[in-house]
Design a protein around this motif. Sequence first.
Motif, PDB file in Angstrom:
ATOM      1  N   LYS A  57      40.223  49.958  48.255  1.00  0.00           N
ATOM      2  CA  LYS A  57      40.098  48.729  47.270  1.00  0.00           C
ATOM      3  C   LYS A  57      39.119  47.873  48.012  1.00  0.00           C
ATOM      4  CE  LYS A  57      42.243  47.569  44.618  1.00  0.00           C
ATOM      5  NZ  LYS A  57      41.830  47.267  43.275  1.00  0.00           N
ATOM      6  N   PHE A  81      35.106  55.437  43.418  1.00  0.00           N
ATOM      7  CA  PHE A  81      35.441  54.196  43.495  1.00  0.00           C
ATOM      8  C   PHE A  81      34.376  53.149  43.198  1.00  0.00           C
ATOM      9  CE2 PHE A  81      38.524  56.325  46.585  1.00  0.00           C
ATOM     10  CZ  PHE A  81      39.564  56.325  45.570  1.00  0.00           C
ATOM     11  N   GLU A  84      34.885  49.705  41.478  1.00  0.00           N
ATOM     12  CA  GLU A  84      35.313  48.741  42.753  1.00  0.00           C
ATOM     13  C   GLU A  84      34.064  47.880  43.000  1.00  0.00           C
ATOM     14  OE1 GLU A  84      38.519  47.804  44.250  1.00  0.00           O
ATOM     15  OE2 GLU A  84      39.256  48.851  42.253  1.00  0.00           O
ATOM     16  N   ASP A 194      39.756  40.877  40.869  1.00  0.00           N
ATOM     17  CA  ASP A 194      41.108  42.039  41.331  1.00  0.00           C
ATOM     18  C   ASP A 194      42.348  41.341  41.231  1.00  0.00           C
ATOM     19  OD1 ASP A 194      41.810  44.336  42.251  1.00  0.00           O
ATOM     20  OD2 ASP A 194      41.821  43.644  44.348  1.00  0.00           O
ATOM     21  N   HIS A 196      46.959  42.608  42.211  1.00  0.00           N
ATOM     22  CA  HIS A 196      47.786  42.992  42.605  1.00  0.00           C
ATOM     23  C   HIS A 196      49.310  42.553  42.313  1.00  0.00           C
ATOM     24  CE1 HIS A 196      47.876  40.720  46.241  1.00  0.00           C
ATOM     25  NE2 HIS A 196      48.906  41.076  46.447  1.00  0.00           N
ATOM     26  N   ASN A 317      46.357  46.824  39.339  1.00  0.00           N
ATOM     27  CA  ASN A 317      45.562  46.665  40.834  1.00  0.00           C
ATOM     28  C   ASN A 317      44.253  47.892  40.866  1.00  0.00           C
ATOM     29  OD1 ASN A 317      45.899  48.062  43.956  1.00  0.00           O
ATOM     30  ND2 ASN A 317      45.255  45.922  43.547  1.00  0.00           N
ATOM     31  N   ASP A 318      44.545  48.806  39.950  1.00  0.00           N
ATOM     32  CA  ASP A 318      43.482  50.029  39.681  1.00  0.00           C
ATOM     33  C   ASP A 318      43.224  50.118  38.379  1.00  0.00           C
ATOM     34  OD1 ASP A 318      41.746  51.857  39.715  1.00  0.00           O
ATOM     35  OD2 ASP A 318      43.051  53.174  41.153  1.00  0.00           O
ATOM     36  N   HIS A 344      40.001  60.051  43.241  1.00  0.00           N
ATOM     37  CA  HIS A 344      40.977  59.041  42.677  1.00  0.00           C
ATOM     38  C   HIS A 344      42.290  59.415  42.091  1.00  0.00           C
ATOM     39  CE1 HIS A 344      41.095  55.781  38.943  1.00  0.00           C
ATOM     40  NE2 HIS A 344      41.585  55.422  40.203  1.00  0.00           N
ATOM     41  N   VAL A 348      45.881  58.012  43.344  1.00  0.00           N
ATOM     42  CA  VAL A 348      46.959  57.354  42.489  1.00  0.00           C
ATOM     43  C   VAL A 348      48.319  57.851  42.512  1.00  0.00           C
ATOM     44  CG1 VAL A 348      47.240  57.086  39.942  1.00  0.00           C
ATOM     45  CG2 VAL A 348      45.171  56.423  40.941  1.00  0.00           C
TER      46      VAL A 348
END
Length: 594
Positions: A57, A81, A84, A194, A196, A317-318, A344, A348
């Motif tokens: 992250k 990623f 991101e 971003d 969470h 969050n993703d 990924h 997860v």
Amino acid sequence: MELNRIRNTSIIAHIDHGKSTLADRMLELTGAVEAREMREQYLDSMDLERERGITIKLQSVRLNWRDHVINLIDTPGHVDFSYEVSRSLAACESVILVVDAAQGIEAQTLANCYQAMENDLDVVAVLNKIDLPAADPDRAAEEIERVLGIDAAEVLQISAKTGDGVAELLDAVLERTPPPAGSSDEPLQALIFDSHFDQYRGVVSSLRVVNGTLTADTRLRFMQAGTVHSVDELGVRTPDNEAFERLGPGETGYLIAGIKDVGEARSGETVTDDARPASQPLAGYSEPKPMVFSGLYPTEGDDFSNLRAALSKLRLNDAGFNYEPETSGALGFGFRCGFLGLLHMEIVRERLEREFDLSLISTAPSVEYRVTLTSGDTLAVSNPSDMPEAARIAAIAEPCLAASLISPADYTGTLMELCQSRRGELQGMDYLSPERVELRYRLPLAEVVVDFFDQLKSRTQGYASFDYDADGYADADLVKVDILLQGAAVDAFSSVVHRDKAYAYGRALTQRLRDLIPRQQFEVPIQAAIGGRIIARETVKAFRKDVTAKLYGGDVTRKRKLLEKQKAGKKRMKSIGRVDIPQEAFISALTLED
């Protein structure tokens, strides 16, 4: 704060080139973290990141340096990623491009640098690990100038491990990064990059103020979601959360507004003042397109609702994965999930199991095929069990990748052999230097998702690097292979493979299942089939009781009578019996490592 005293930058690099270590030294040098509290990978907050030694992250932090504020974002390096990275670049005016002085430019170095240039960001190039015996900074600097067009004289040399040159790098960031644009007089516009979910405080969002001023008493409107919330807490990460009363244009911080519905504060959302709203939202982000699909099922059926809640919170969050409900005759109720890549997918699944205390089964990964039917209609099929009957299919197209492989020139033949065995087409080859070569291939995604990266590393002793982008679809001779147990198809084991590899795949899976499925009271045939044609078969033998043990001599017809009676009973049991497949068999048969 005055705009000319703010700098927004992020660290980008290939895997293991030292991004997180450099961030650690910056935290120490600027006094953001005291020496007694310092630990490695300080910004990597997840246990999973520490165990694997990778950043998953993006993480933001506010640093004070020479009467200026540097808002720094540490980003992941793995290709899975890259989404991101793209989100972090939207909140910056420059990037710190880190290159290993021993290894030089790698595939992800190029991809990330081009992404920064497309966003019109200034690039501060840095050679790291100059303290290594194998480091050759002059050669690496020449390579950067030749490939990326950055003047070798401007490339800084540092050691993130020892801290050499990091102060000069921070000075260069102040000098080469333009201050952010924006006006405090304009209506408030802040971009969430971003978020969470905190079970005690709700959604915690990271945001960048573009225009206007965000204060702790502002009533906020979330423009895409159309909802209004009051600010509970506003602040910056230093790297611990520190509450602030206001954030001006160009500043980066966090926002808690008591949001319980995770769909209201997604990445790319624009926040504005409800009393004086902006006329239009900020551009936000394009949705990432999943490339690899897999089914996730709870081992306990009662956990289905818990899995749904966990997926919705993790999706906040993703944003790189998506999900929709599906049902399997063998595994029950679950979700079909789309991921950006195989790593990924693993991350997860592991986060769901760790952070939400779930036990999951994942089906074999597949890709999204485009099936043209004889009627002329086109279907998108991501689950092999949904593939239409062969008689209705006119053509099947599979997704392809434009792949870039960078390696020492000694391994050129090995790499070409690997790519051609995966049905790759060579698009071009360039020598970055006399010792290093870049190969460009068009590869089917289905041939890459399982073990291509592992094979690439093992065949080149770890020296090759790999980057890819989606490259449309191409027609291919593909078939659906079904696994039949006692003549009934088990949807969890269905797979779409190339016709040339169908027989080998069917043989391998039937042999594996023969070893995994326990013996029953009756014989169990395991068959691999393409349509109505059986291409492989294995048999799990039945238990057999010795029904003649009580006989002592006598006429042989007595023994034959008992054996025939047993045989008839087995046949009747087989006609009404159900094959018992334990969960362990599913987990083992679908394990990617095998």
